[in-house]
Design an enzyme around this catalytic site. Structure first.
Site, PDB file in Angstrom:
ATOM      1  CG  ASP A 155      -7.208   4.579   2.214  1.00  8.77           C
ATOM      2  OD1 ASP A 155      -8.216   4.073   1.574  1.00  8.77           O
ATOM      3  OD2 ASP A 155      -6.857   5.891   2.180  1.00  8.77           O
ATOM      4  CE  LYS A 175      -2.158   1.766   3.420  1.00  9.69           C
ATOM      5  NZ  LYS A 175      -3.031   1.702   4.731  1.00  9.69           N
TER       6      LYS A 175
END
Ligand code: SF4
Length: 223
Positions: free
Chosen positions: A151, A133
Site C-alpha cells: 500500500d 493488494k
C-alpha cells in the site's frame, strides 16, 4: 493516492546485509503488529479491506458497524439494495464504485463459490473489486499467509530505505518478496505501522526512527 515515484528521487539501494538487519529490527519492533481494521469474520474482513482502498482505517472503522448491522452476512449483502449500501458508506472515498463492487462480489461468492469466500488468491482476485493488494491483505490478516501487500505506506517506506527501486506497487511486492522471503505477513503489518506513525509521508519522525542508520532518504527531511 497514486503509488508512483519520481525516478530522480530513487535513493541508493540497501545492501543485502542492511536489508537483513532492517528485517530483523522490523520483526523485533513489530512482533505483534496487527491491522487496525475491525472485523469479526472473513466476510467483515473482506468488506473492510475493500473499503480501505484509498481511505483511512479510521474512517472504515466508523462506517462498518452500521453496515454490518444492516447487512450482517454475505447473503444479506448479495440481496441488498445498492442505494442503501451507498448511503451507508457514503463517507468513504469512491463509495459509488465500492458499493457496486461489494454487492457484486457478494453475489459472485453466492453463485460461484456456494456462499463461501475463497481463501485462494487467484479465486479471491476473480471477484469484483478484489485486486492483488486486497487479496493479499485478506490472506495476510485471516491466514497469516506469506504475502506482502504494497500500500502507500509500504511503498514509501521501503523506497526510502532503499529496499526497492521499483516504480509500481506490484513490482515492489515482487522485489520485497524475493528480498525477505519469509515472515512477509508480519513485515507487511510492520511497514504499514512504521509508515503510518514514524516514517510519515509529509513529516517523518526521523529523530525517533530506529532505522535511521540504514535510511537512504533522511537528508531530504532536515528539521
Ligand atoms: S530516517 Fe526518516 S525518512 Fe528514513 S526511514 Fe526513518 S523516518 Fe523514514
Amino acid at each position: 493516492m497514486q503509488d508512483k515515484i519520481n525516478l530522480c528521487q530513487i535513493p541508493k539501494k540497501a545492501t543485502a546485509k542492511e536489508a537483513k538487519e532492517i528485517k530483523k529490527l522490523m520483526l523485533e519492533h513489530y512482533a505483534h503488529a496487527k491491522t487496525e481494521l475491525k472485523f469479526r469474520n472473513l466476510y467483515e474482513l473482506l468488506i473492510a479491506v475493500m473499503l480501505s482502498a484509498q481511505c483511512t482505517d479510521k474512517r472504515v472503522n466508523i462506517v462498518t458497524p452500521m453496515l454490518f448491522e444492516c447487512f450482517p452476512t454475505l447473503e444479506s449483502l448479495a440481496n441488498a439494495n445498492l442505494d442503501d449500501v451507498k448511503a451507508l458508506i457514503s463517507s468513504c472515498s469512491f463509495f459509488n464504485n465500492k458499493a457496486k463492487n461489494m454487492v457484486a462480489m457478494a453475489q459472485e461468492v453466492m453463485t460461484r463459490f456456494d456462499g463461501e469466500i475463497p481463501l485462494e488468491r487467484d479465486s479471491l482476485m476473480s471477484l469484483s473489486g478484489v485486486g492483488q493488494k486486497t487479496a493479499n491483505v485478506v490472506l495476510i490478516e485471516f491466514c497469516e499467509a506469506n504475502y506482502i501487500a504494497v500500500d502507500t505506506h509500504v511503498f514509501r517506506t521501503t523506497h526510502r530505505l532503499g529496499l526497492s527501486a521499483a516504480t509500481t506497487p506490484i513490482k515492489t511486492e515482487e522485489e520485497l518478496t524475493r528480498l525477505f522471503k519469509d515472515h512477509l505477513s508480519t513485515l507487511h503489518q510492520a511497514f504499514v505501522l512504521f509508515g503510518r506513525y514514524i516514517c510519515k509521508a509529509q513529516k517523518p519522525l526521523c529523530g525517533e526512527c530506529f532505522l535511521q542508520k540504514y535510511c537512504k532518504s533522511k537528508s531530504n527531511f532536515k528539521a
